[in-house]
Design a protein around this motif. Sequence first.
Motif, mmCIF file in Angstrom:
data_model
loop_
_atom_site.group_PDB
_atom_site.id
_atom_site.type_symbol
_atom_site.label_atom_id
_atom_site.label_comp_id
_atom_site.label_asym_id
_atom_site.label_seq_id
_atom_site.Cartn_x
_atom_site.Cartn_y
_atom_site.Cartn_z
ATOM 1 N N CYS A 17 10.488 -26.668 -9.157
ATOM 2 C CA CYS A 17 11.719 -25.888 -9.001
ATOM 3 C C CYS A 17 12.931 -26.790 -8.818
ATOM 4 C CB CYS A 17 11.592 -24.925 -7.829
ATOM 5 S SG CYS A 17 10.461 -23.566 -8.142
ATOM 6 N N THR A 56 16.429 -24.884 -3.997
ATOM 7 C CA THR A 56 15.061 -25.175 -4.426
ATOM 8 C C THR A 56 14.055 -24.593 -3.436
ATOM 9 O OG1 THR A 56 15.776 -27.199 -5.505
ATOM 10 C CG2 THR A 56 13.455 -27.036 -4.963
ATOM 11 N N SER A 60 11.459 -21.804 -4.611
ATOM 12 C CA SER A 60 10.039 -22.149 -4.543
ATOM 13 C C SER A 60 9.289 -21.256 -3.557
ATOM 14 C CB SER A 60 9.854 -23.618 -4.187
ATOM 15 O OG SER A 60 10.417 -23.900 -2.942
#
Length: 90
Positions: A17, A56, A60
């Motif tokens: 990610c 991120t 994720s």
Amino acid sequence: MSVGAAVAIYFIIWWLCLFVVLPFGVRSQVEAGTVIPGSDRGAPVRHRMLKNALWTTLVSAVVFGVFYANFVGGYLTLDDIPFLPRSPQD
């Protein structure tokens, strides 16, 4: 799934990610009109790494949640994927 396996899978998803999130909102020095002598013209003006790391982590976590729900619920298994070679016993 053990805790160690879940952490390892989350770590792999986090790194994947990160590479997806990194290019979002990046402006090069040429686009900003401020090229610093001696640097690459395509280098970003600001790196925004903390913001990228937060995005991120959020993305994720969602992807891992979907993965874990599928793992526990068994909604999509290898038998559901078409064109997967079957074993001779089937």
